[in-house]
Design a protein around this motif. Structure first.
Motif, PDB file in Angstrom:
ATOM      1  N   GLU A  24     -52.245 -19.900  -3.807  1.00 15.74           N
ATOM      2  CA  GLU A  24     -52.705 -21.364  -3.947  1.00 15.74           C
ATOM      3  C   GLU A  24     -53.360 -22.879  -3.457  1.00 15.74           C
ATOM      4  N   ALA A  25     -54.867 -21.684  -2.887  1.00 14.25           N
ATOM      5  CA  ALA A  25     -55.868 -22.368  -3.046  1.00 14.25           C
ATOM      6  C   ALA A  25     -56.420 -22.431  -4.074  1.00 14.25           C
ATOM      7  N   GLU A  26     -56.200 -21.996  -5.073  1.00 13.61           N
ATOM      8  CA  GLU A  26     -57.328 -21.344  -6.396  1.00 13.61           C
ATOM      9  C   GLU A  26     -56.580 -21.939  -7.168  1.00 13.61           C
ATOM     10  N   ALA A  27     -55.627 -22.710  -6.919  1.00 18.52           N
ATOM     11  CA  ALA A  27     -54.481 -24.041  -8.025  1.00 18.52           C
ATOM     12  C   ALA A  27     -55.463 -24.840  -8.648  1.00 18.52           C
ATOM     13  N   ALA A  28     -55.229 -25.211  -9.838  1.00 26.39           N
ATOM     14  CA  ALA A  28     -55.689 -26.948 -10.310  1.00 26.39           C
ATOM     15  C   ALA A  28     -55.350 -27.765  -9.205  1.00 26.39           C
ATOM     16  N   GLY A  29     -56.189 -28.162  -8.846  1.00 27.24           N
ATOM     17  CA  GLY A  29     -56.329 -29.696  -8.411  1.00 27.24           C
ATOM     18  C   GLY A  29     -56.059 -29.436  -6.945  1.00 27.24           C
ATOM     19  N   ALA A  30     -56.299 -28.248  -6.262  1.00 26.45           N
ATOM     20  CA  ALA A  30     -56.339 -28.342  -4.784  1.00 26.45           C
ATOM     21  C   ALA A  30     -57.917 -27.886  -3.670  1.00 26.45           C
ATOM     22  N   VAL A  31     -58.177 -29.371  -3.644  1.00 23.97           N
ATOM     23  CA  VAL A  31     -59.358 -29.261  -2.568  1.00 23.97           C
ATOM     24  C   VAL A  31     -59.476 -28.451  -1.314  1.00 23.97           C
ATOM     25  N   ALA A  32     -58.700 -27.454  -0.890  1.00 23.80           N
ATOM     26  CA  ALA A  32     -58.886 -26.992   0.559  1.00 23.80           C
ATOM     27  C   ALA A  32     -57.166 -26.897   0.821  1.00 23.80           C
ATOM     28  N   SER A  33     -56.970 -25.591   1.141  1.00 24.90           N
ATOM     29  CA  SER A  33     -55.465 -24.422   1.874  1.00 24.90           C
ATOM     30  C   SER A  33     -56.860 -23.909   2.780  1.00 24.90           C
ATOM     31  N   ALA A  34     -55.518 -24.175   4.405  1.00 28.16           N
ATOM     32  CA  ALA A  34     -55.583 -22.895   5.590  1.00 28.16           C
ATOM     33  C   ALA A  34     -53.927 -22.870   5.254  1.00 28.16           C
ATOM     34  N   LEU A  35     -54.385 -21.798   6.371  1.00 23.67           N
ATOM     35  CA  LEU A  35     -53.450 -20.949   6.625  1.00 23.67           C
ATOM     36  C   LEU A  35     -53.444 -20.719   8.157  1.00 23.67           C
ATOM     37  N   ALA A  36     -52.205 -20.947   8.751  1.00 21.31           N
ATOM     38  CA  ALA A  36     -52.799 -20.440  10.355  1.00 21.31           C
ATOM     39  C   ALA A  36     -51.459 -19.816  11.066  1.00 21.31           C
ATOM     40  N   VAL A  37     -51.175 -19.925  11.890  1.00 25.60           N
ATOM     41  CA  VAL A  37     -49.955 -18.764  12.847  1.00 25.60           C
ATOM     42  C   VAL A  37     -49.848 -19.638  13.968  1.00 25.60           C
ATOM     43  N   ASP A  38     -48.002 -18.883  14.706  1.00 28.95           N
ATOM     44  CA  ASP A  38     -48.108 -20.012  16.143  1.00 28.95           C
ATOM     45  C   ASP A  38     -46.493 -18.151  16.463  1.00 28.95           C
ATOM     46  N   PRO A  39     -47.829 -17.522  16.821  1.00 30.19           N
ATOM     47  CA  PRO A  39     -46.894 -16.308  17.653  1.00 30.19           C
ATOM     48  C   PRO A  39     -45.734 -16.329  18.736  1.00 30.19           C
ATOM     49  N   ARG A  40     -46.328 -17.551  19.318  1.00 29.31           N
ATOM     50  CA  ARG A  40     -44.835 -18.345  20.103  1.00 29.31           C
ATOM     51  C   ARG A  40     -43.400 -17.788  19.868  1.00 29.31           C
ATOM     52  N   HIS A  41     -43.279 -18.575  18.235  1.00 31.92           N
ATOM     53  CA  HIS A  41     -42.587 -18.868  17.784  1.00 31.92           C
ATOM     54  C   HIS A  41     -42.748 -18.302  16.291  1.00 31.92           C
ATOM     55  N   TRP A  42     -43.403 -17.485  16.544  1.00 28.46           N
ATOM     56  CA  TRP A  42     -43.593 -16.565  15.433  1.00 28.46           C
ATOM     57  C   TRP A  42     -43.434 -17.314  13.801  1.00 28.46           C
ATOM     58  N   GLU A  43     -43.814 -18.294  13.923  1.00 26.05           N
ATOM     59  CA  GLU A  43     -44.363 -19.039  12.451  1.00 26.05           C
ATOM     60  C   GLU A  43     -45.340 -19.432  11.622  1.00 26.05           C
ATOM     61  N   LEU A  44     -45.279 -19.160  10.770  1.00 22.70           N
ATOM     62  CA  LEU A  44     -46.574 -18.900   8.829  1.00 22.70           C
ATOM     63  C   LEU A  44     -46.777 -20.881   9.157  1.00 22.70           C
ATOM     64  N   LEU A  45     -47.330 -20.947   9.076  1.00 27.65           N
ATOM     65  CA  LEU A  45     -48.000 -22.831   8.619  1.00 27.65           C
ATOM     66  C   LEU A  45     -49.096 -22.192   7.159  1.00 27.65           C
ATOM     67  N   HIS A  46     -48.209 -22.891   6.013  1.00 27.64           N
ATOM     68  CA  HIS A  46     -49.674 -23.001   4.819  1.00 27.64           C
ATOM     69  C   HIS A  46     -49.342 -24.967   4.812  1.00 27.64           C
ATOM     70  N   LEU A  47     -50.517 -25.113   4.926  1.00 28.69           N
ATOM     71  CA  LEU A  47     -51.524 -26.483   4.208  1.00 28.69           C
ATOM     72  C   LEU A  47     -52.096 -26.538   3.190  1.00 28.69           C
ATOM     73  N   THR A  48     -51.826 -27.423   2.594  1.00 27.54           N
ATOM     74  CA  THR A  48     -52.435 -28.144   0.797  1.00 27.54           C
ATOM     75  C   THR A  48     -53.215 -28.230   1.222  1.00 27.54           C
ATOM     76  N   LEU A  49     -54.682 -29.317   1.003  1.00 26.25           N
ATOM     77  CA  LEU A  49     -54.780 -30.639   0.592  1.00 26.25           C
ATOM     78  C   LEU A  49     -55.047 -31.047  -1.284  1.00 26.25           C
ATOM     79  N   TRP A  50     -55.078 -31.462  -1.666  1.00 27.72           N
ATOM     80  CA  TRP A  50     -54.300 -31.781  -3.164  1.00 27.72           C
ATOM     81  C   TRP A  50     -55.076 -33.093  -3.927  1.00 27.72           C
ATOM     82  N   ALA A  51     -56.025 -33.352  -4.655  1.00 28.88           N
ATOM     83  CA  ALA A  51     -56.810 -34.581  -5.314  1.00 28.88           C
ATOM     84  C   ALA A  51     -55.735 -35.366  -5.880  1.00 28.88           C
ATOM     85  N   ALA A  52     -54.746 -34.542  -6.637  1.00 29.85           N
ATOM     86  CA  ALA A  52     -53.704 -35.867  -7.086  1.00 29.85           C
ATOM     87  C   ALA A  52     -52.161 -35.156  -7.125  1.00 29.85           C
TER      88      ALA A  52
END
Length: 197
Positions: A136-164
């Protein structure tokens, strides 16, 4: 790297111009905040087709000291004073990647929360999420992408910022879409790559 977000859901008839004005006046105050990699001032609005009106700023911290300074300081107290104390969600950073549109101002953010099933080995879930993050971070229009995890609730979070808006912006049912009103990025260069390195 630490990821953090709180969501302030507002009434259906709320004048979102109040939030726009708040961000316009207060957003630049974090443009030099120590310990802050980025803060994306995010909103969802019913007039744009969102199910809710919501102010949901998203943070990537380069240090826990920066995060603590914000949470226990006047910035967050202003949120508490105006909207009540929101639940602050927190994830441990796994990866941050600049995209091909990294020099552009982000206009859209997409957020995907993925529960890790109990039968899935954590290392496998993280490896699969890192591979998806890289694509996803390599996709056209991607400004930046972050991946994180909450090990208490076992949840992954993926956030990507897009130019437009572009064909690359995910529109899956499990993706929350936000508008970016402002981006503060005082220590963006310190966010690094995989595992916050």
């Amino acid at each position: 790297m630490h990821a953090m977000q709180y969501e302030i859901t507002l009434p259906a008839d709320y004048d979102m111009g109040i939030i726009h004005e708040r961000v316009a006046t207060k957003g630049p105050l974090l443009d030099d905040f120590r310990g802050l990699g980025i803060k994306a001032f995010l909103v969802r609005e019913r007039e744009d087709g969102s199910p809710v009106n919501q102010y949901a700023p998203f943070y990537l911290w380069t240090s826990p000291e920066g995060m603590n300074s914000f949470l226990w300081g006047p910035g967050f107290q202003g949120i508490v004073n105006d909207f009540g104390r929101p639940v602050v969600q927190h994830w441990t950073g796994l990866a941050y990647t600049e995209g091909p549109a990294s020099t552009a101002a982000p206009r859209i953010a997409t957020r995907r929360k993925i529960p890790v099933p109990a039968h899935t080995p954590p290392a496998q879930a993280v490896a699969e999420a890192l591979a998806r993050h890289a694509r996803e971070a390599e996709a056209a229009g991607a400004v930046a992408s972050a991946l994180a995890v909450d090990p208490r609730h076992w949840e992954l979070l993926h956030l990507t910022l897009w130019a437009a808006d572009s064909p690359e912006v995910p529109t899956d049912a499990d993706v929350d879409r936000f508008r970016v009103l402002h981006l503060s990025a005082p220590e963006r260069g310190l966010l690094g790559g995989p595992l916050g390195g």
